[in-house]
Enzyme design. Structure first.
Site, mmCIF file in Angstrom:
data_model
loop_
_atom_site.group_PDB
_atom_site.id
_atom_site.type_symbol
_atom_site.label_atom_id
_atom_site.label_comp_id
_atom_site.label_asym_id
_atom_site.label_seq_id
_atom_site.Cartn_x
_atom_site.Cartn_y
_atom_site.Cartn_z
ATOM 1 N N GLY A 228 -20.074 1.156 35.317
ATOM 2 C CA GLY A 228 -18.678 0.747 35.432
ATOM 3 C C GLY A 228 -18.005 0.726 34.080
ATOM 4 N N GLU B 97 -26.688 2.160 25.725
ATOM 5 C CA GLU B 97 -27.589 1.224 26.403
ATOM 6 C C GLU B 97 -28.420 1.991 27.443
ATOM 7 O OE1 GLU B 97 -27.318 -3.298 28.044
ATOM 8 O OE2 GLU B 97 -25.863 -1.911 28.845
ATOM 9 N N GLU C 266 -16.511 -7.020 30.360
ATOM 10 C CA GLU C 266 -16.808 -6.404 29.061
ATOM 11 C C GLU C 266 -16.233 -7.226 27.914
ATOM 12 O OE1 GLU C 266 -18.991 -4.157 29.312
ATOM 13 O OE2 GLU C 266 -18.726 -4.025 31.476
ATOM 14 N N GLU D 272 -20.066 -2.497 26.959
ATOM 15 C CA GLU D 272 -19.505 -3.483 26.040
ATOM 16 C C GLU D 272 -19.662 -3.108 24.575
ATOM 17 O OE1 GLU D 272 -23.731 -5.146 27.089
ATOM 18 O OE2 GLU D 272 -22.143 -4.035 28.109
ATOM 19 N N ASN D 273 -19.413 -1.860 24.208
ATOM 20 C CA ASN D 273 -19.462 -1.479 22.803
ATOM 21 C C ASN D 273 -18.526 -2.388 22.007
ATOM 22 O OD1 ASN D 273 -20.916 0.933 23.682
ATOM 23 N ND2 ASN D 273 -18.909 1.671 24.317
ATOM 24 N N GLU E 115 -25.974 -10.098 31.253
ATOM 25 C CA GLU E 115 -25.107 -9.598 32.327
ATOM 26 C C GLU E 115 -24.614 -10.717 33.239
ATOM 27 O OE1 GLU E 115 -23.903 -6.818 32.077
ATOM 28 O OE2 GLU E 115 -25.292 -5.925 30.646
#
Length: 870
Positions: A270, A132, A305, A273-274, A327
């Site tokens: 941090g 990303e 996530e 979110e794969n 988000e």
């Protein structure tokens, strides 16, 4: 020349032309331990349909070398079709097309693309991807935009003894390949940016989530050098709570076959979110004692996530202008899960949200770069600087307001409809709002216009008339301050300083009385307010309480002010609220008033000192520590600053000595004291705690605290290279190397500053985490005079840095090395002259303008503090 940029118009044109079906990606990472030339072989085969015969388009790739391009069986010359991160695809067939690209792609040390890290403990290489926003194209050729989803089938050749993890399990149910080639099953349809590969001799722990007749495999991974510190059971516990709560609220099964969480080194954010393979910064594997606030933050990250698996991965934004929704939803639902999930250890999570996330939002919303939540994202450069306090924190605050407006049950019923209706697809904001209108019966058009499509923050003030101790009338006045000069007032791009926007708010009003030394809520009124003045007849005719708190329970997003009588009580009794959330709201209001110059820094310090000893919430305590340090550095009148710092360091030492032995509060005060110790006796104590000649009952001086103590000694000239090298010998880890780099850069000498500057600005060899560490040490609040010459050097270098480095590395430098500590008119003038002459890109202009606003605010706050002394 597009460079590495992509405009929204280009993405829309490509989406109209193409339908992507699937990618087959072969990566040869067998050289990863010692890569010659720093590259790896990447082979991509992508199948897609085109809507027009003979049309042309392009596919994205950032690579040092392209060796083959074959389109529908015809070889194209890479020298002719590959330029500016794009491979031109001419003469497409109407209907199915097949493209094969063979390239040498580059390992990185910037946290973008395929990051390569060598652990100093075992000298082994560890890899992970971070895609990303637009960095999948650094690893394989792809159509790099969210709305061209496809399936992904990865095949990876890796060194012997390595483990390779991706979003899908291995094909045919295999556990580990026999030939070193890892063949993964196809993924469901995904956007490129949520695919992932992680490879290396990682340590792992495995478990499962059981529910609804299904077992989902869970994995937690880290480097072997961190394995002794990995508290996998605690991570699994939070993860299972998230699975239980999200599946109930979303009413949609977890969308993927497994769920791995991989704690990886040198991670810029941090977490990410794969799909099915979340990467998380490995500082969340705690090597030393931390407070409960750190565990709470880690839990929120884990849940954030996990929420993305549905909102973001299963259903994905069409374009990056809805990044905020992606988000904000994950932030809101993660905090709500902590607050409401059975067995949660953090039911006070909305206190933390009010105290940290919302203060971030309020700060961001008062910068010249403030923008509507629903930002206008014209291209990739826009989105790369839009991961900000509006996108995350204000967006989540407004979602919380929306939940209060439509009702929590109605909100989640709308979300359930949304997931089922748009599974594996792409959406716009209107798709979610439409589902919420169906389930709530409310028309959200006006709400969306006011809250999502206009910028700025409202101020709510009580207006109270009384007869003696009786309230005769009560109203809430709403103000809409003008936006900063140059700010965008609305999605249409109208420039400031226009009048702000009055908005509808759902708020609670709390009435508090002093009972046995505690401020206890005796009445709560929830209502809608709108317009400039809203009468509250429920309070007329009743006896005035000790404190009246607007936006109690923190339902809305607004700056809140207290009436004079309530302010007087809160000033004396802020630490006496029985509940943590009203305390946090009052602390936040005081901090906001300090930043706005309505409360002098010296008075803010006295307020904190009078109440912090009664504050039980450790997250609030640590936030107050950071805010006081910042206020004294930036907002205190220069003539009084040393007195204020002396008062704070003495108070920190007193609290350290009196805190409960072994408690979180003791550890927090030890860190606060170490950050501000300044007199010779105080620094002697810091030295004594480090070398063991001084002890404080219950305080364990462990690895991380040792570096904190040494860092202060280095910054004050009490420790130099021999002491730093000796400490690094004790802690020969990647974390130790970062701490040593920070300590070296912190030393108060011209030579140390020149060395640090050169390593970051004049060289581009440092990895991302090392560069961040050096910048953190270079900028010391006690060293303004020593750093003054670097103002001119910054403006001479920053444009070249921006144009020659990757985005993450350039942004670290542009923000981190801006002369934010040089609070003067001269700094503003130097910034203005550079902005006028340098012609920076819009993204760089935004970052520098934001930093300039910090200096301007500090000048005003310093003037307010000086006036308070008169």
């Amino acid at each position: 020349m597009p460079g590495t940029n992509l405009t929204r118009e280009e993405a829309q044109q490509r989406a109209r032309l193409l339908t992507t079906h699937g990618y087959e990606i072969e990566l040869d990472l067998s050289n990863a331990q010692e890569p010659e030339g720093g590259t790896f072989r990447s082979v991509t085969t992508v199948r897609f349909d085109a809507a027009e015969e003979g049309a042309s388009t392009f596919i994205d790739l950032v690579a040092p070398t392209v060796r083959e391009v074959v389109l529908n069986g015809t070889a194209l010359d890479p020298a002719e079709v590959f330029a500016d991160s794009r491979i031109a695809l001419p003469s497409l067939a109407a209907g199915p097309n097949e493209l094969r690209v063979v390239a040498d792609c580059a390992y990185t040390n910037t946290g973008e693309g395929l990051h390569r890290f060598v652990d100093p403990v075992d000298q082994q290489a560890y890899l992970y991807t971070q895609f990303e926003v637009p960095d999948a194209r650094r690893v394989f050729a792809c159509f790099e935009q969210p709305d061209l989803k496809g399936t992904f089938t990865f095949t990876v050749t890796a060194p012997e003894g390595w483990t390779v993890i991706s979003g899908a399990p291995l094909a045919d149910g295999a556990e580990k390949p026999a030939d070193g080639v890892w063949r993964f099953a196809p993924t469901p349809p995904l956007s490129t940016y949520v695919t992932a590969l992680i490879a290396g001799p990682y340590h792992s722990v495995h478990s499962s989530w059981e529910g609804e007749g299904r077992s989902v495999p869970l994995g937690v991974y880290c480097r072997p050098s961190l394995a002794e510190h990995l508290d996998a059971d605690a991570i699994f516990e939070v993860t299972r709570q998230g699975f239980d709560w999200f599946q109930e609220k979303f009413d949609y099964p977890y969308p993927f076959e497994k769920y791995d969480q991989l704690f990886v080194p040198e991670f810029n954010a941090g977490a990410m979110e794969n799909a099915g393979a979340v990467t998380i910064r490995d500082q969340y594997v705690f090597r030393s004692k931390v407070t409960d606030a750190a565990y709470e933050t880690r839990a929120e990250t884990i849940l954030h996530e996990l929420a993305h698996m549905w909102f973001g991965d299963l259903v994905t934004m069409e374009w990056w202008n809805d990044l905020w929704l992606n988000e904000s939803f994950a932030t809101y639902t993660s905090i709500a899960c902590q607050a409401h999930a059975p067995g949660s250890k953090w039911p006070h999570s909305w206190t933390t949200f009010a105290n940290s996330m919302k203060t971030w939002a309020y700060r961001q919303d008062q910068l010249p770069s403030t923008h509507p939540i629903m930002a206008e994202i014209r291209d990739l450069d826009d989105v790369l600087v839009n991961f900000d306090g509006i996108t995350y924190a204000k967006g989540a605050s407004v979602l919380k307001q929306l939940v209060a407006y439509v009702g929590m049950d109605e909100f989640f019923r709308g979300v359930q409809t949304y997931f089922k209706r748009h599974e594996w697809g792409n959406t716009r904001l209107s798709d979610l709002l439409g589902a919420l209108e169906e389930t709530s019966g409310r028309d959200l058009g006006a709400w969306s216009q006011a809250w999502l499509q206009t910028a700025g923050i409202n101020v709510l003030r009580p207006e109270i008339a009384g007869d003696g101790s009786t309230i005769t009338s009560f109203a809430v006045r709403q103000e809409a301050p003008a936006l900063p000069l140059g700010a965008k007032a609305s999605v249409s791009g109208e420039a400031g300083p226009p009048l702000g926007t009055l908005r509808p708010h759902r708020i609670a009003i709390g009435c508090y009385e002093l009972r046995e030394g505690k401020l206890v809520r005796t009445e709560r009124i929830e209502l809608d307010i709108d317009g400039e003045l809203t009468e509250v007849p429920q309070l007329a005719g009743r006896e005035r309480p000790a404190v009246i708190l607007l936006n109690d329970d923190d339902l809305s997003y607004a700056k809140v002010r207290l009436d004079p009588e309530s302010l007087a009580v809160v000033t004396q009794h802020l630490g006496d609220f029985a509940e943590s959330l009203p305390r946090a709201l009052c602390w936040a209001s005081a901090w906001d008033m300090t930043r706005d110059g309505e409360l002098a820094t010296r008075d803010y310090l006295e307020l904190v000192l009078s109440g912090i000893g009664k504050e039980s919430d450790i997250g609030v305590v640590q936030s107050l520590h950071r805010q006081v340090k910042l206020a004294l550095a930036l907002y205190a009148a220069p003539s009084w600053r040393e007195l204020g710092l002396a008062r704070w360091s003495e108070a920190a030492l007193e609290h350290l000595r009196t805190a409960e032995p072994g408690s979180d509060h003791q550890l927090a005060w030890a860190r606060a004291f170490a950050a501000t110790a300044r007199t010779e006796p105080q620094l002697d104590l810091v030295q004594g705690l480090l070398d063991g000649t001084e002890t404080i009952e219950g305080l364990v001086v462990d690895t991380e605290l040792r570096w904190t103590l040494l860092g202060r000694l280095a910054a004050t000239g009490r420790a130099d290279e021999p002491e730093i090298a000796a400490e690094l010998e004790r802690d020969r880890t990647s974390a130790g190397e970062r701490h040593a780099a920070t300590a070296r850069a912190a030393r108060p000498t011209e030579e140390a500053k020149a060395e640090a500057w050169a390593s970051v600005v004049e060289s581009d060899k440092l990895p991302n985490a090392q560069q961040e560490a050096v910048i953190g040490g270079f900028v010391q609040t006690d060293q303004q005079e020593l750093l003054a010459p670097y103002t001119a050097k910054y403006f001479a270098a920053v444009k070249d840095v921006w144009e020659s480095r990757s985005h993450e590395m350039a942004q670290q430098i542009a923000v981190g090395l801006y002369p934010a500590l040089q609070i003067s008119r001269e700094t503003l003038d130097a910034t203005d002259a550079w902005l006028e002459s340098a012609e920076p890109s819009p993204a760089l202009r935004r970052l520098v303008t934001e930093s300039r606003a910090g200096v301007e605010r500090a000048l005003k706050a310093q003037a307010a503090d000086a006036a308070a002394a008169v």
